[in-house]
Design a protein around this motif. Structure first.
Motif, PDB file in Angstrom:
ATOM      1  N   LEU A 190      -4.744   8.263 -14.894  1.00  0.00           N
ATOM      2  CA  LEU A 190      -3.783   8.715 -13.890  1.00  0.00           C
ATOM      3  C   LEU A 190      -4.556   9.043 -12.615  1.00  0.00           C
ATOM      4  CD1 LEU A 190      -1.655  11.070 -16.191  1.00  0.00           C
ATOM      5  CD2 LEU A 190      -1.162   8.702 -15.562  1.00  0.00           C
ATOM      6  N   GLU A 191      -4.436   8.174 -11.609  1.00  0.00           N
ATOM      7  CA  GLU A 191      -5.231   8.339 -10.394  1.00  0.00           C
ATOM      8  C   GLU A 191      -4.400   8.001  -9.171  1.00  0.00           C
ATOM      9  OE1 GLU A 191      -8.467   5.645 -10.468  1.00  0.00           O
ATOM     10  OE2 GLU A 191      -7.246   3.891 -10.950  1.00  0.00           O
ATOM     11  N   VAL A 192      -4.794   8.579  -8.032  1.00  0.00           N
ATOM     12  CA  VAL A 192      -4.192   8.286  -6.733  1.00  0.00           C
ATOM     13  C   VAL A 192      -5.308   8.243  -5.686  1.00  0.00           C
ATOM     14  CG1 VAL A 192      -1.957   9.346  -7.289  1.00  0.00           C
ATOM     15  CG2 VAL A 192      -3.756  10.707  -6.205  1.00  0.00           C
ATOM     16  N   SER A 193      -5.051   7.524  -4.588  1.00  0.00           N
ATOM     17  CA  SER A 193      -5.979   7.497  -3.448  1.00  0.00           C
ATOM     18  C   SER A 193      -5.194   7.174  -2.192  1.00  0.00           C
ATOM     19  CB  SER A 193      -7.087   6.461  -3.682  1.00  0.00           C
ATOM     20  OG  SER A 193      -6.552   5.154  -3.699  1.00  0.00           O
ATOM     21  N   PHE A 194      -5.726   7.617  -1.048  1.00  0.00           N
ATOM     22  CA  PHE A 194      -5.118   7.311   0.248  1.00  0.00           C
ATOM     23  C   PHE A 194      -6.159   7.569   1.331  1.00  0.00           C
ATOM     24  CE2 PHE A 194      -3.849  11.614  -1.058  1.00  0.00           C
ATOM     25  CZ  PHE A 194      -4.380  12.388  -0.037  1.00  0.00           C
ATOM     26  N   ASP A 195      -5.952   6.930   2.480  1.00  0.00           N
ATOM     27  CA  ASP A 195      -6.818   7.113   3.649  1.00  0.00           C
ATOM     28  C   ASP A 195      -6.219   8.171   4.545  1.00  0.00           C
ATOM     29  OD1 ASP A 195      -8.419   5.096   2.672  1.00  0.00           O
ATOM     30  OD2 ASP A 195      -7.374   3.525   3.802  1.00  0.00           O
ATOM     31  N   PHE A 196      -7.114   8.955   5.172  1.00  0.00           N
ATOM     32  CA  PHE A 196      -6.631  10.034   6.039  1.00  0.00           C
ATOM     33  C   PHE A 196      -7.487  10.069   7.298  1.00  0.00           C
ATOM     34  CE2 PHE A 196      -9.924  11.819   3.366  1.00  0.00           C
ATOM     35  CZ  PHE A 196     -10.695  12.549   4.252  1.00  0.00           C
TER      36      PHE A 196
END
Length: 624
Positions: A612-618
């Motif tokens: 269970l993983e998430v990622s995003f650019d900020f």
């Protein structure tokens, strides 16, 4: 006046008593020295006699009366060939201990019929109080109370009985005569000594009984071991339910007899080889014996006629892998005709098939009699009918391995992560668990994560570490509510030290949740980002989908087992903790997650054994 020195050899008690009883005017004259007492001689002698009388006053008896003995002699009266009534003559030795006044002495229960009560040949005063015939008397000392009364005799299934309550006495004896041309078998409840004899066509029993309780005498016709009914004709129907489970075959057999022309007090059956009789039940059953040749002998208290039912339970072990068996069909012996029905059920993961039957016919199980179908709630697989005692039904048993099924489920996984510009992440994960048998919840924490606290059912617990590195959180067992299992909370809090945010304020956020060893029907993850952080909308990636708002995938009212921590779960958690079932050692300190920043929502339906993983650019994030 006589002056008597205090040193005179008088008892100290008498002297003190005399002084206490002095009139006021005498005590007023006591101006002499303390060692002298002055009184008149007559007055002193009177006080002295009074002191002696007080010391010798007798004590009152602890009871007003006592029954030192009771003797009952009775005779059973026969009407229309049956015992109907018993007439008793009783002698009670009464001792009145009270010195004056009237006393009440309970002597007989009001359930018997009292004909007369006499003392020294004269009628005594008897009333009924508190359910007992009670003697009212002012006589003193010991005397005999003569009672003449009757008690009813009840007869059921060949056994007769007379019973009534006894008044408490020091010694109780009984003698009862029963007219009979046959031998009788007597039973006197709680008798300490019992004997019986026959004289002039009358059977007499004598016994010594406890001082209190109930007089209960029963008798029945004594049946010789070799008694055989030659003229009776018997027809039998046999109903058998065979249940086969892991390692055991159990049969419940009911035999319905129709007995014509004469009574039968002895029945015989051929029990199948290898079957062990566990129990035999029937009305008026006196005794049963399973002989070495497999024959069951049943003796009755009376000669049964018409319809008579007998039920027997038998069993035998079955091999672990099954095999070939024969259905245990009981065969009545000495009957004109026997027919029967047979039902077979499985009580486990067993496959049951029939072999080639002999002199029996397969029938629809729904047509089996209620005497078979009414014995079980399990589905009956096979049904047979046979018309003679030569029937044989072979069975083939095959044991199948059990298939693993889900015994623990995560109804919901609610995660919250607090992310700081320094790269640290503090995460709290709350699992709604329904557990039937599992001892631990195994979690694979993110790499580099440090576990801070864990709780089960609202109580902090001590997790353990498995050899493969996973964290073992001890579980309680779910309570049953409305036919389903209730859920309880399991919470873990951990911290991660990630890379700090670059000086440019741009970067990529990437994180994973712990991976449990059981599936979860719904996963919700809220990540709190620092203020003024801007996320590129098209940069969201991972196994959880980004959403604007968390949804409720389980409609209200459709699943009754989703619950918060109940008192029962809390109590079970406390018990397991006290016994070491929730881990031993230092209990972790509960950690409350400080939530601030802008929430970003992710969710997923039905998470199996997956990361269970998430990622995003900020961008726009400035370090403090």
């Amino acid at each position: 006046m006589l002056r008597t020195p205090a040193r005179v050899g008088l008892p100290a008690l008498a002297l003190l008593t005399a002084f206490a009883l002095l009139p006021a005017e005498s005590r007023a004259n006591l101006q002499d020295p303390p060692e002298r007492v002055v009184m008149g001689l007559d007055e002193f002698l009177n006080m002295y006699e009074q002191a002696k009388g007080t010391k010798d006053t007798p004590e009152q008896p602890p009871r007003h009366y006592a029954l030192s003995s009771a003797a009952y002699a009775g005779e059973v009266l026969i009407q229309d060939g049956e015992p109907r009534f018993a007439r008793f003559d009783a002698t009670l030795r009464v001792e009145v201990l009270r010195k004056e006044g009237w006393v009440r002495v309970p002597v007989l229960p009001a359930t018997v019929a009292l004909h007369s009560a006499k003392v020294k040949g004269k009628e005594a005063s008897i009333v009924i109080e508190n359910g007992f015939y009670t003697l009212i008397t002012d006589q003193k000392g010991a005397f005999d109370l003569e009672l003449d009364f009757g008690a009813s005799v009840s007869t059921t299934n060949g056994q007769s009985q007379v019973a009534f309550e006894l008044a408490g006495s020091g010694a109780t004896t009984l003698a009862l005569s029963v007219p009979s041309e046959e031998d009788l078998d007597f039973t006197v409840a709680n008798a300490h000594l019992q004997s019986d004899e026959t004289a002039n066509g009358t059977r007499k029993v004598e016994a010594t009984l406890p001082s209190t309780g109930t007089l209960m005498i029963s008798w029945q016709r004594e049946i010789p071991e070799a008694a055989v009914q030659q003229q009776a004709q018997v027809y039998a129907e046999v109903y058998t339910l065979v249940g086969i489970s892991d390692g055991l075959m159990r049969a419940t057999t009911t035999v319905e007899h129709t007995i014509l022309f004469a009574g039968k007090d002895k029945l015989e059956f051929q029990v199948p080889e290898g079957m062990t009789l566990v129990d035999v039940e029937g009305v008026g059953l006196r005794d049963w014996k399973h002989r070495d040749d497999g024959v069951l002998e049943v003796l009755l208290n009376y000669a049964a006629e018409g319809n008579y039912s007998l039920t027997m339970t038998s069993e035998r072990p079955v091999g672990a892998k099954g095999g070939d068996l024969s259905a245990p069909i009981v065969k009545p012996l000495g009957v004109e005709r026997a027919k029967g029905w047979l039902g077979v059920e499985s009580r486990g993961n067993l496959e049951i098939r029939s072999g080639e039957v002999v002199q029996a016919t397969a029938v629809d199980v729904r047509s089996l009699p209620g005497a078979i179908l009414g014995l079980t709630k399990q589905p009956v697989l096979l049904g047979y009918k046979y018309l003679n005692d030569q029937a044989s039904v072979p069975l083939q048993i095959q044991q199948h391995a059990d298939v693993d099924v889900l015994v623990t489920l995560l109804d919901e996984t609610q995660a919250q992560t607090m992310w700081t510009p320094e790269g640290r992440r503090l995460t709290s994960v709350n699992y709604q668990v329904r557990n039937n048998r599992k001892q631990f919840l195994r979690l694979t924490l993110p790499e580099g994560a440090e576990l801070w606290s864990a709780s089960v059912g609202g109580r902090a617990v001590q997790p353990a570490s498995a050899p493969d590195g996973r964290v073992l959180v001890p579980l309680v067992r779910s309570q049953s509510t409305g036919g389903a299992l209730a859920a309880f909370d399991v919470e873990v809090v951990y911290v991660e030290n990630g890379e700090p945010v670059p000086a440019s304020g741009k970067g990529t956020f990437s994180a994973t949740l712990p991976t449990p060893d059981v599936p979860s029907t719904y996963v919700a993850w809220t990540i709190y980002t620092p203020d003024r952080t801007r996320i590129k909308r098209k940069s969201y990636d991972g196994s959880l989908a980004h959403v604007d708002w968390l949804s409720n995938p389980i409609p209200d009212g459709t699943v009754a087992y989703i619950e918060t921590v109940t008192p029962e779960v809390q109590q079970q958690a406390n018990v397991q903790s006290d016994t070491g079932g929730l881990g031993e050692g230092a209990v972790p300190v509960p950690v409350s997650l400080p939530l601030q920043g802008t929430p970003v929502y992710f969710e997923k339906l039905l998470a199996l054994d997956e990361t269970l993983e998430v990622s995003f650019d900020f961008k726009g994030l400035k370090r403090r």
